[in-house]
Write a protein that holds these residues in place. Structure first.
Motif, PDB file in Angstrom:
ATOM      1  N   ALA A 100      91.770 101.163  60.198  1.00 57.16           N
ATOM      2  CA  ALA A 100      91.187  99.951  60.791  1.00 57.16           C
ATOM      3  C   ALA A 100      89.930  99.520  60.044  1.00 57.16           C
ATOM      4  O   ALA A 100      89.769  98.340  59.701  1.00 57.16           O
ATOM      5  CB  ALA A 100      90.885 100.166  62.267  1.00 57.16           C
ATOM      6  N   VAL A 101      89.033 100.467  59.774  1.00 63.09           N
ATOM      7  CA  VAL A 101      87.792 100.078  59.096  1.00 63.09           C
ATOM      8  C   VAL A 101      88.038  99.769  57.623  1.00 63.09           C
ATOM      9  O   VAL A 101      87.354  98.913  57.046  1.00 63.09           O
ATOM     10  CB  VAL A 101      86.659 101.116  59.276  1.00 63.09           C
ATOM     11  CG1 VAL A 101      86.280 101.239  60.752  1.00 63.09           C
ATOM     12  CG2 VAL A 101      86.990 102.454  58.666  1.00 63.09           C
ATOM     13  N   ALA A 102      89.021 100.426  56.996  1.00 58.72           N
ATOM     14  CA  ALA A 102      89.341 100.134  55.596  1.00 58.72           C
ATOM     15  C   ALA A 102      89.843  98.701  55.456  1.00 58.72           C
ATOM     16  O   ALA A 102      89.461  97.974  54.538  1.00 58.72           O
ATOM     17  CB  ALA A 102      90.379 101.117  55.065  1.00 58.72           C
ATOM     18  N   VAL A 103      90.695  98.269  56.381  1.00 61.63           N
ATOM     19  CA  VAL A 103      91.199  96.892  56.339  1.00 61.63           C
ATOM     20  C   VAL A 103      90.083  95.921  56.702  1.00 61.63           C
ATOM     21  O   VAL A 103      89.899  94.891  56.050  1.00 61.63           O
ATOM     22  CB  VAL A 103      92.419  96.718  57.272  1.00 61.63           C
ATOM     23  CG1 VAL A 103      92.844  95.262  57.358  1.00 61.63           C
ATOM     24  CG2 VAL A 103      93.584  97.581  56.780  1.00 61.63           C
ATOM     25  N   ALA A 104      89.309  96.242  57.748  1.00 61.59           N
ATOM     26  CA  ALA A 104      88.228  95.352  58.179  1.00 61.59           C
ATOM     27  C   ALA A 104      87.194  95.153  57.079  1.00 61.59           C
ATOM     28  O   ALA A 104      86.613  94.068  56.950  1.00 61.59           O
ATOM     29  CB  ALA A 104      87.568  95.900  59.442  1.00 61.59           C
ATOM     30  N   LYS A 105      86.959  96.175  56.280  1.00 62.20           N
ATOM     31  CA  LYS A 105      85.982  96.063  55.193  1.00 62.20           C
ATOM     32  C   LYS A 105      86.362  94.950  54.221  1.00 62.20           C
ATOM     33  O   LYS A 105      85.494  94.291  53.655  1.00 62.20           O
ATOM     34  CB  LYS A 105      85.889  97.404  54.447  1.00 62.20           C
ATOM     35  CG  LYS A 105      84.868  97.405  53.341  1.00 62.20           C
ATOM     36  CD  LYS A 105      84.808  98.762  52.667  1.00 62.20           C
ATOM     37  CE  LYS A 105      83.781  98.738  51.543  1.00 62.20           C
ATOM     38  NZ  LYS A 105      83.706 100.024  50.864  1.00 62.20           N
TER      39      LYS A 105
END
Length: 176
Positions: free
Chosen positions: A159-164
């Protein structure tokens, strides 16, 4: 495509304005997955592996009495093998997490029983200090099963990898 060395092992994510559009776009992509040697894993091969592991002596944690002597004095020895087929540990609801990543802050709404793990996974994935990660606990929908786990391919890392990549726009990652 996201992920890399030291972080999520990578994958493909489709960002869209609805789950259905993202699913349709993902289905249209010519993705060929590499099972990394796991393509031939079966219930029989797992049972064979576990039986082979039984031959290893293992590590003695407590040494009280003499099992071999006691077994030699036994009036009757009963041996049995019980086996069940491999069944995936499927969660009851789709795993999901919402994340917003900016240069100085991460906000994460994970569905988990372990918010501390979600915080450390997000901080580690982004190389940020844990005090920059804010976990907003939810009422646990989707929190059973695999989303309790941690690791290179956890829901929170993804989730955070995509959101970044979205420059401060929120993303809701859903494992269908």
């Amino acid at each position: 495509k996201f992920g890399g060395p030291g972080h999520t092992s990578g994958g493909v994510a489709v960002v869209a304005d609805s789950w259905w559009r993202a699913k349709r776009a993902l289905d249209a992509l010519p993705i060929e997955w590499d099972p990394r040697g796991n393509g031939n894993v079966t219930s029989a091969s797992l049972l064979e592996m576990h039986r082979a592991n039984l031959k290893d002596a293992g590590t003695v944690r407590t040494d009280v009495g003499n099992v071999d002597a006691a077994m030699g004095r036994a009036v009757k020895v009963v041996e049995a093998t019980y086996a069940v087929p491999y069944v995936a540990h499927a969660q009851m609801e789709p795993g999901c997490a919402t994340a917003v990543v900016t240069a100085d802050r991460v906000d994460l709404w994970p569905t988990t029983q372990h918010p501390d793990s979600a915080l450390s996974e997000a901080a580690d994935e982004l190389g940020m200090s844990p005090d920059k990660v804010y976990v907003h606990s939810t009422f646990l929908g989707g929190g059973y099963g695999i989303t309790n786990g941690i690791g290179r391919d956890s829901l929170y890392r993804q989730a955070v990898a995509v959101a970044k990549t979205l420059n401060g726009r929120p993303v809701k990652l859903l494992w269908s």
